[in-house]
Each structure stands twice: as C-alpha cells, then as structure tokens.
Motif scaffolding. Structure first.
Motif, PDB file in Angstrom:
ATOM      1  N   PRO A 287      68.003   7.404   2.398  1.00 45.70           N
ATOM      2  CA  PRO A 287      67.090   6.096   0.573  1.00 45.70           C
ATOM      3  C   PRO A 287      68.100   5.206   1.078  1.00 45.70           C
ATOM      4  N   LEU A 288      67.019   4.156   0.083  1.00 49.33           N
ATOM      5  CA  LEU A 288      67.561   2.444   0.655  1.00 49.33           C
ATOM      6  C   LEU A 288      68.554   2.433  -0.530  1.00 49.33           C
ATOM      7  N   GLN A 289      68.473   3.253  -1.492  1.00 53.08           N
ATOM      8  CA  GLN A 289      69.491   3.353  -2.527  1.00 53.08           C
ATOM      9  C   GLN A 289      71.588   4.052  -2.357  1.00 53.08           C
ATOM     10  N   ARG A 290      71.003   4.824  -1.371  1.00 51.14           N
ATOM     11  CA  ARG A 290      72.352   4.947  -0.798  1.00 51.14           C
ATOM     12  C   ARG A 290      72.896   4.558   0.219  1.00 51.14           C
ATOM     13  N   VAL A 291      71.971   4.171   0.853  1.00 51.06           N
ATOM     14  CA  VAL A 291      72.355   3.092   2.054  1.00 51.06           C
ATOM     15  C   VAL A 291      73.364   1.672   2.032  1.00 51.06           C
ATOM     16  N   ALA A 292      72.880   1.686   0.520  1.00 52.04           N
ATOM     17  CA  ALA A 292      73.147   0.227  -0.445  1.00 52.04           C
ATOM     18  C   ALA A 292      75.172   0.763  -0.777  1.00 52.04           C
ATOM     19  N   SER A 293      74.887   1.924  -1.500  1.00 47.15           N
ATOM     20  CA  SER A 293      76.062   2.664  -1.753  1.00 47.15           C
ATOM     21  C   SER A 293      76.841   3.067  -1.120  1.00 47.15           C
ATOM     22  N   ARG A 294      76.608   3.115   0.196  1.00 49.06           N
ATOM     23  CA  ARG A 294      77.897   3.919   1.449  1.00 49.06           C
ATOM     24  C   ARG A 294      78.544   2.219   1.976  1.00 49.06           C
ATOM     25  N   CYS A 295      76.941   1.390   1.991  1.00 46.40           N
ATOM     26  CA  CYS A 295      78.015   0.279   2.797  1.00 46.40           C
ATOM     27  C   CYS A 295      78.712  -0.692   1.777  1.00 46.40           C
ATOM     28  N   GLY A 296      78.585  -0.760   0.450  1.00 44.97           N
ATOM     29  CA  GLY A 296      79.075  -1.356  -0.657  1.00 44.97           C
ATOM     30  C   GLY A 296      78.549  -2.488  -1.074  1.00 44.97           C
ATOM     31  N   PHE A 297      77.492  -2.279  -1.403  1.00 46.83           N
ATOM     32  CA  PHE A 297      76.465  -2.965  -2.364  1.00 46.83           C
ATOM     33  C   PHE A 297      76.600  -3.175  -2.848  1.00 46.83           C
ATOM     34  N   GLY A 298      76.402  -3.599  -4.544  1.00 42.30           N
ATOM     35  CA  GLY A 298      77.190  -3.225  -5.993  1.00 42.30           C
ATOM     36  C   GLY A 298      75.596  -2.594  -6.261  1.00 42.30           C
ATOM     37  N   SER A 299      74.271  -3.274  -5.574  1.00 43.25           N
ATOM     38  CA  SER A 299      72.447  -1.986  -5.598  1.00 43.25           C
ATOM     39  C   SER A 299      71.762  -3.034  -4.672  1.00 43.25           C
ATOM     40  N   LEU A 300      71.167  -1.495  -5.187  1.00 39.61           N
ATOM     41  CA  LEU A 300      69.419  -2.234  -3.892  1.00 39.61           C
ATOM     42  C   LEU A 300      69.281  -3.907  -3.506  1.00 39.61           C
ATOM     43  N   ASP A 301      69.338  -4.069  -4.929  1.00 38.04           N
ATOM     44  CA  ASP A 301      68.857  -6.191  -5.147  1.00 38.04           C
ATOM     45  C   ASP A 301      70.079  -6.065  -4.401  1.00 38.04           C
ATOM     46  N   THR A 302      71.491  -6.605  -4.885  1.00 36.76           N
ATOM     47  CA  THR A 302      72.373  -6.832  -4.016  1.00 36.76           C
ATOM     48  C   THR A 302      71.949  -6.930  -2.509  1.00 36.76           C
ATOM     49  N   MET A 303      71.830  -5.914  -1.860  1.00 32.41           N
ATOM     50  CA  MET A 303      71.484  -5.334  -0.148  1.00 32.41           C
ATOM     51  C   MET A 303      70.498  -6.509  -0.286  1.00 32.41           C
ATOM     52  N   ARG A 304      69.070  -6.353  -0.853  1.00 29.80           N
ATOM     53  CA  ARG A 304      68.393  -6.529  -0.317  1.00 29.80           C
ATOM     54  C   ARG A 304      68.857  -8.425  -0.336  1.00 29.80           C
ATOM     55  N   ARG A 305      68.786  -9.479  -1.442  1.00 29.95           N
ATOM     56  CA  ARG A 305      69.056 -10.444  -1.193  1.00 29.95           C
ATOM     57  C   ARG A 305      69.818 -10.746  -0.075  1.00 29.95           C
ATOM     58  N   ALA A 306      71.015 -10.227   0.089  1.00 27.10           N
ATOM     59  CA  ALA A 306      72.105 -10.039   1.628  1.00 27.10           C
ATOM     60  C   ALA A 306      71.034  -9.462   2.655  1.00 27.10           C
ATOM     61  N   PHE A 307      70.543  -9.053   2.818  1.00 22.86           N
ATOM     62  CA  PHE A 307      69.247  -8.514   3.875  1.00 22.86           C
ATOM     63  C   PHE A 307      68.257 -10.549   4.122  1.00 22.86           C
ATOM     64  N   LEU A 308      68.166 -11.318   3.136  1.00 22.71           N
ATOM     65  CA  LEU A 308      67.255 -12.134   3.475  1.00 22.71           C
ATOM     66  C   LEU A 308      67.656 -13.148   3.795  1.00 22.71           C
ATOM     67  N   ARG A 309      69.412 -13.419   3.123  1.00 28.07           N
ATOM     68  CA  ARG A 309      69.782 -13.848   3.682  1.00 28.07           C
ATOM     69  C   ARG A 309      70.939 -14.528   4.732  1.00 28.07           C
ATOM     70  N   ARG A 310      70.869 -12.917   5.856  1.00 28.38           N
ATOM     71  CA  ARG A 310      71.240 -12.840   7.062  1.00 28.38           C
ATOM     72  C   ARG A 310      70.315 -12.838   8.482  1.00 28.38           C
ATOM     73  N   ILE A 311      68.927 -11.535   7.996  1.00 32.98           N
ATOM     74  CA  ILE A 311      68.208 -11.654   9.048  1.00 32.98           C
ATOM     75  C   ILE A 311      66.709 -12.107   8.420  1.00 32.98           C
ATOM     76  N   GLY A 312      66.705 -11.996   7.170  1.00 36.33           N
ATOM     77  CA  GLY A 312      65.174 -13.053   6.924  1.00 36.33           C
ATOM     78  C   GLY A 312      63.814 -12.119   6.485  1.00 36.33           C
ATOM     79  N   THR A 313      63.984 -10.788   6.441  1.00 39.28           N
ATOM     80  CA  THR A 313      63.633  -9.883   6.128  1.00 39.28           C
ATOM     81  C   THR A 313      64.485  -9.001   5.513  1.00 39.28           C
ATOM     82  N   GLY A 314      64.040  -7.999   4.626  1.00 37.16           N
ATOM     83  CA  GLY A 314      64.590  -6.927   3.554  1.00 37.16           C
ATOM     84  C   GLY A 314      64.699  -5.855   4.040  1.00 37.16           C
ATOM     85  N   PRO A 315      65.271  -4.931   3.117  1.00 39.66           N
ATOM     86  CA  PRO A 315      65.875  -3.553   3.722  1.00 39.66           C
ATOM     87  C   PRO A 315      64.861  -3.150   4.299  1.00 39.66           C
TER      88      PRO A 315
END
Length: 324
Positions: A287-315
């Motif tokens: 699940p996306l929330q668990r992906v965010a947690s395992r990879c050290g993102f503080g929240s799913l929204d933080t991971m989403r913003r990082a994906f948008l910055r890095r690869i131009g699309t959300g998780p």
C-alpha cells in the motif's frame, strides 16, 4: 497486433564518429515495431550521413548510411540526430545547419539523442525551446545556446514538435515514446519486452540514480555516509543527524558533500527515497502509505510531492503505468 496503416518515414541522422547506440537503439526499436505489426511495416527507417560520404566510423565499427544530406530528398515524418563524442564539429557543420533549417519545419516531429542536441542548437532549432542532453553536457549546451531552455536532468523532453533525449540508452526511451504516441501502449510495451528494457521511464525521470551518485564521492566519509543512507532510508536523515553521524558540523558536511557529489545531502536523501519507492511500486502491491513509511517519507503527501518534483508524476499514477 496493429492494424495496417501508412508507413511513416523515420530518418536517423548520423554525424561522424557517432555513438553507436544513439543510432542502433532507436533504429532497433522502430524495426522491432515493424516486426509486430499485423498489416505490414509501420516505419520506413533510413540512416542519413551529414557528410558527402556514406561510410561513417562509429567507434570500433563502420556503418554505411542509406543516403547523405546531399542526396536525400525524400520526405521525413520523424527526424532524429544521433549524438557523437566529437560534437565540437556541430559549430562548423554549416551545410548541415542549412539542411536542418530547411527540413525540420517540414517534418511532423524532429529531435536528437544525446549530444545530437548541439547540432540542433547550432542550427537555431533550440532557440526558445525546452531541450535536454546527456547530463555531463547539459551545462555546456546551456552555455553555448543561451536562447535554449536546457532541462539538465530528464530522460527526454518534448516541446511541441521538438523531442530531445539524454545520453545513449535514453534514445530507446524516446523511440518507445514515439511508438506509443503513434500506435499505442500495447505495441510500445511489446517492443520494450523484446528489447528487454524498462517500459517506460517517464521523460521527467532523473538521468542519475542515487546508487550511481553514491559511487562518485572520493572522500571516504562522504561515500560511506551515502551508502549508509541507502541502507537506512526509514530513519531520521535530517542534516543535523547526518552531520552528527560523521562527526562534522552541519556547515562543513554541506560544503564537503556538495563538493564531492554535486548535490546537497537533502537532495541526495530525497533522490534515494524516491528510487526506493519506485522499486516498491514497480515490484510489489505494498500500500502507498506503507511505501511512504518504509522509504522514510513523513507522509503520503510528502512522497507525492517528491515524486512530482523528481519524475513528473505521482506515486499512484507511477504504479498504474509502470508496475511490472
């Protein structure tokens, strides 16, 4: 299978001493698409030399082009200029400049692989346009052609009819994108599987992975810290915490890290976390929330913003489009 359709003319322009995979990568992608078309070939691909002679040295081998710019008058639907380590000749290739300026406006789309962008720039075709090239040459491209909007760290960039890609294997990514635009994702996926490549790295994805960056530092403390970060992404990787781990001040760590790697500690951490999240999204149903947690993102929204910055699309979109 793909229904019968009119063949599109693809011209791969080959400069002297071209990078062989800049030519053969896109060439094989288009030819593989032909092999899987039910109604006959989809593309008529030809190699065009920029000099008067058709025999071109490509590293340790020679290639005989189908024609040269001096005797090729056939129509072109898609034109790609291959790169070469000898891209300094782009400045002096005046006959080729004139040919590009004459032919590019008559094509449906045109572009370059790797340092082929320097030929487009010297011809004025990058002026006011967004473009990319191999990460090692992006700064030079921007310096030599200040009217271009150089995007230094993407796999490929589209700006209207202009398509430019990063180095070497990124030419395959670009060809897959063009095939998908023409004939749909299923054919592009079939071609990618046949070529045993990843379909498909999004154009906005970084050319530079965290694991590759971790091999660059010469200073032992920094290199060790990078590898430790890669193994402990779920921990507190704040600048203060990292500085404490290597017994350096925050200011000194920031300076030394950037000198050694060309990036900041925070940027490296985010790159590493996005790389790890991508692998989980591609290879598991976590699940996306668990992906965010395992990879050290503080929240799913933080991971989403990082994906948008890095690869131009959300998780979520990334998983849907690129999962195995």
């Amino acid at each position: 299978m793909v229904a019968k359709t009119a063949r599109k003319s693809v011209a791969i322009i080959v400069p002297p001493k071209a990078q062989s995979l800049d030519v053969s990568g896109p060439l094989d992608a288009f030819l593989e698409a032909n092999r899987h078309a039910s109604g006959g070939p989809l593309y008529e691909v030809r190699l065009v030399a920029i000099g008067t002679g058709r025999t071109i040295k490509l590293g340790g081998m020679s290639l005989v082009a189908d024609s040269s710019i001096f005797d090729d008058g056939r129509s072109i639907d898609t034109m790609l200029v291959a790169g070469t380590p000898d891209y300094a000749i782009a400045h002096d290739s005046t006959d080729f400049h004139a040919w590009l300026r004459r032919r590019a406006p008559k094509t449906r789309r045109y572009g370059s692989v790797c340092t082929g962008a320097f030929f487009l720039g010297a011809s004025g075709l990058l002026d006011g346009m967004s473009a990319t090239t191999h990460w090692q040459h992006a700064a030079e491209l921007a310096e030599r052609f200040p009217a271009a909007k150089v995007v230094p760290d993407q796999i490929y960039v589209q700006d209207g009819a202009l398509y430019t890609s990063a180095g070497v294997t990124a030419g395959i990514d670009l060809a897959l994108k063009l095939i998908e635009d023409d004939h749909g994702r299923d054919l592009a996926l079939t071609v990618a599987r046949r070529l045993v490549v990843f379909l498909k790295r999004p154009g906005g994805q970084s050319q530079f992975s965290a694991h590759l960056a971790a091999q660059m530092a010469d200073e032992g403390k920094i290199r060790s810290l990078q590898h430790w970060i890669l193994d402990h992404l779920s921990l507190d990787l704040s600048l203060v915490s990292l500085a404490s781990r290597v017994a350096m001040s925050v200011r000194n760590l920031t300076r030394v890290f950037q000198d050694e790697t060309g990036t900041t500690p925070a940027d490296f951490v985010e790159m590493a976390r996005v790389d790890a999240a991508r692998r989980l999204l591609e290879e598991s149903e976590t699940p996306l929330q668990r992906v965010a947690s395992r990879c050290g993102f503080g929240s799913l929204d933080t991971m989403r913003r990082a994906f948008l910055r890095r690869i131009g699309t959300g998780p979520s979109d990334y998983r849907e489009r690129f999962r195995r």
